[in-house]
Design a protein around this motif. Sequence first.
Motif, PDB file in Angstrom:
ATOM      1  N   PHE A  42      44.778  32.255  51.849  1.00 54.27           N
ATOM      2  CA  PHE A  42      44.126  32.831  50.671  1.00 54.27           C
ATOM      3  C   PHE A  42      45.045  33.884  50.061  1.00 54.27           C
ATOM      4  CE2 PHE A  42      40.899  31.391  53.649  1.00 54.27           C
ATOM      5  CZ  PHE A  42      40.053  30.636  52.855  1.00 54.27           C
ATOM      6  N   TRP A  43      45.352  33.735  48.772  1.00 56.52           N
ATOM      7  CA  TRP A  43      46.340  34.610  48.145  1.00 56.52           C
ATOM      8  C   TRP A  43      46.100  34.630  46.633  1.00 56.52           C
ATOM      9  CZ3 TRP A  43      50.611  33.129  44.881  1.00 56.52           C
ATOM     10  CH2 TRP A  43      50.560  31.773  44.485  1.00 56.52           C
ATOM     11  N   ALA A  44      46.964  35.330  45.899  1.00 55.38           N
ATOM     12  CA  ALA A  44      46.942  35.312  44.435  1.00 55.38           C
ATOM     13  C   ALA A  44      48.294  35.769  43.922  1.00 55.38           C
ATOM     14  CB  ALA A  44      45.839  36.225  43.891  1.00 55.38           C
ATOM     15  N   SER A  45      48.654  35.303  42.742  1.00 53.85           N
ATOM     16  CA  SER A  45      49.959  35.665  42.171  1.00 53.85           C
ATOM     17  C   SER A  45      50.052  37.150  41.863  1.00 53.85           C
ATOM     18  CB  SER A  45      50.212  34.852  40.890  1.00 53.85           C
ATOM     19  OG  SER A  45      49.291  35.226  39.869  1.00 53.85           O
ATOM     20  N   TRP A  46      48.888  37.804  41.586  1.00 54.67           N
ATOM     21  CA  TRP A  46      48.879  39.224  41.232  1.00 54.67           C
ATOM     22  C   TRP A  46      48.824  40.145  42.453  1.00 54.67           C
ATOM     23  CZ3 TRP A  46      44.538  40.712  43.625  1.00 54.67           C
ATOM     24  CH2 TRP A  46      43.480  39.798  43.696  1.00 54.67           C
ATOM     25  N   CYS A  47      48.741  39.565  43.641  1.00 60.98           N
ATOM     26  CA  CYS A  47      48.584  40.334  44.885  1.00 60.98           C
ATOM     27  C   CYS A  47      49.950  40.672  45.476  1.00 60.98           C
ATOM     28  CB  CYS A  47      47.733  39.527  45.868  1.00 60.98           C
ATOM     29  SG  CYS A  47      47.706  40.199  47.545  1.00 60.98           S
ATOM     30  N   SER A  53      35.881  33.173  43.303  1.00 54.08           N
ATOM     31  CA  SER A  53      36.371  31.896  43.800  1.00 54.08           C
ATOM     32  C   SER A  53      35.456  31.325  44.870  1.00 54.08           C
ATOM     33  CB  SER A  53      37.773  32.079  44.389  1.00 54.08           C
ATOM     34  OG  SER A  53      38.135  30.998  45.212  1.00 54.08           O
ATOM     35  N   LEU A  54      35.392  29.993  44.913  1.00 56.95           N
ATOM     36  CA  LEU A  54      34.619  29.326  45.954  1.00 56.95           C
ATOM     37  C   LEU A  54      35.154  29.692  47.339  1.00 56.95           C
ATOM     38  CD1 LEU A  54      32.291  27.307  46.360  1.00 56.95           C
ATOM     39  CD2 LEU A  54      34.001  25.473  46.352  1.00 56.95           C
ATOM     40  N   GLY A  55      36.466  29.908  47.414  1.00 58.57           N
ATOM     41  CA  GLY A  55      37.057  30.315  48.685  1.00 58.57           C
ATOM     42  C   GLY A  55      36.488  31.620  49.183  1.00 58.57           C
ATOM     43  N   SER A  56      36.290  32.570  48.266  1.00 59.70           N
ATOM     44  CA  SER A  56      35.690  33.848  48.635  1.00 59.70           C
ATOM     45  C   SER A  56      34.242  33.670  49.067  1.00 59.70           C
ATOM     46  CB  SER A  56      35.771  34.814  47.454  1.00 59.70           C
ATOM     47  OG  SER A  56      35.094  36.019  47.726  1.00 59.70           O
ATOM     48  N   GLN A  57      33.503  32.866  48.336  1.00 61.51           N
ATOM     49  CA  GLN A  57      32.083  32.682  48.632  1.00 61.51           C
ATOM     50  C   GLN A  57      31.852  31.929  49.939  1.00 61.51           C
ATOM     51  OE1 GLN A  57      29.922  31.153  45.200  1.00 61.51           O
ATOM     52  NE2 GLN A  57      31.376  32.123  43.813  1.00 61.51           N
ATOM     53  N   VAL A  58      32.619  30.873  50.153  1.00 58.98           N
ATOM     54  CA  VAL A  58      32.412  30.035  51.340  1.00 58.98           C
ATOM     55  C   VAL A  58      32.864  30.733  52.613  1.00 58.98           C
ATOM     56  CG1 VAL A  58      33.171  27.916  52.499  1.00 58.98           C
ATOM     57  CG2 VAL A  58      32.490  27.861  50.089  1.00 58.98           C
ATOM     58  N   ARG A  69      37.075  39.042  51.452  1.00 59.27           N
ATOM     59  CA  ARG A  69      36.891  40.240  50.640  1.00 59.27           C
ATOM     60  C   ARG A  69      38.211  40.950  50.349  1.00 59.27           C
ATOM     61  NH1 ARG A  69      33.158  37.678  50.063  1.00 59.27           N
ATOM     62  NH2 ARG A  69      31.000  38.067  50.672  1.00 59.27           N
ATOM     63  N   SER A  70      39.282  40.522  50.998  1.00 62.56           N
ATOM     64  CA  SER A  70      40.601  41.091  50.726  1.00 62.56           C
ATOM     65  C   SER A  70      41.653  40.033  51.026  1.00 62.56           C
ATOM     66  CB  SER A  70      40.846  42.346  51.574  1.00 62.56           C
ATOM     67  OG  SER A  70      40.884  42.033  52.959  1.00 62.56           O
ATOM     68  N   ILE A  71      42.758  40.109  50.306  1.00 62.05           N
ATOM     69  CA  ILE A  71      43.863  39.192  50.526  1.00 62.05           C
ATOM     70  C   ILE A  71      45.155  39.993  50.650  1.00 62.05           C
ATOM     71  CG2 ILE A  71      42.858  37.138  49.456  1.00 62.05           C
ATOM     72  CD1 ILE A  71      44.190  37.905  46.826  1.00 62.05           C
TER      73      ILE A  71
END
Length: 348
Positions: free
Chosen positions: A241-246, A304-309, A313-315
């Motif tokens: 789990f990640w993001a380009s802005w992280c 994101s569904l990833g967060s919900q499922v 809460r943090s990446i």
Amino acid sequence: MKRYFIAFIAMAATTAVAQTKVNLSGKATEGAKTVYIYDGMNFRVAADSVAVTNGSWHYEAVKPAGQYVIGVCDDNGKAHYMDKQSFVLVDDLATTIDLTTGTVEGSKGSVATNEILRGLAQLVQQGQTRENEQKLLAMIRSAVMDNLDTMLPAVFVPMIASELSVDDLQKILQPVQGDLQSSYVNLPEMASARERLNMLTGNSPRSIGKIFTDMAMADTEGVEHRLSEWCGKGRYVLIDFWASWCGPCRGEMPNVVACYEKYHDRGLDIIGVSFDQKKEPWLNAIKSLNMPWIHLSDLKGWQSLGSQVYGIRSIPANILLDGEGKIIDIDLRGEMLGAKLEEVMGEK
């Protein structure tokens, strides 16, 4: 690394469980007339002081035990940074501090505490890099696991609880009845560690031993895929789990890439689940960071569904699955990721 520094500064505010008699003595630097005692990491105002006689000093006082350290320096170090001071865990063991070298002898917990905090000072001066943060994390973890028979875990475990494995947490929080560990496992400061252990071994979707929860998201071409296309198919799978802005995610990615290159041919797949909201930065990051695995996102950020499922809460965060799709570990970063993959997949 900044978060560790902030956590150290906050030590002065921790809650005490008991009072103990501090017994400190040592050597001062040449010409020093006074040694200053600070509570926790609060260096704004000295809590106490003691005169230096013939280059030596001795200090006794009753202070709250265990949950925080005290800093010690003399006239020549009063205005300097942490590397000019020494640090001890508050306990009842006679401890010697040589302020000319910054070394501590006596209390096992104090020796380790001093090494950690002086190490922090050196790393801060070198600069806040991913490598330095990993060095500091490894240093703290090693000190904690080697000092479970002292009150040191009460100080340092709260800072690294989210980085600790199930095995580590069980050793820290499930002591033999009557051991010193029973004095700190139920302290308020240890709540984050207890919560993490409960999550890892309980009923969370990320608990160790659970079978992965399936979900569907689109890839970079807009084609929908399910995790079950890869998970539970006989290969190890890291759901990342990640993001380009992280920033921390990007800082960790070279390590993830190296692990992928080393273990992919031996049976490791990675599924990147992005918390991005815009497609272009997501695609650019995948390319610039050289991430050659499957990527999924619904471009809904923290919704994101990833967060919900999975309750993320943090990446960065991740989940490692075995060939049957069973969760065997989570949140593996830095050296811990490589070590875990070596453990379960073997070295060649």
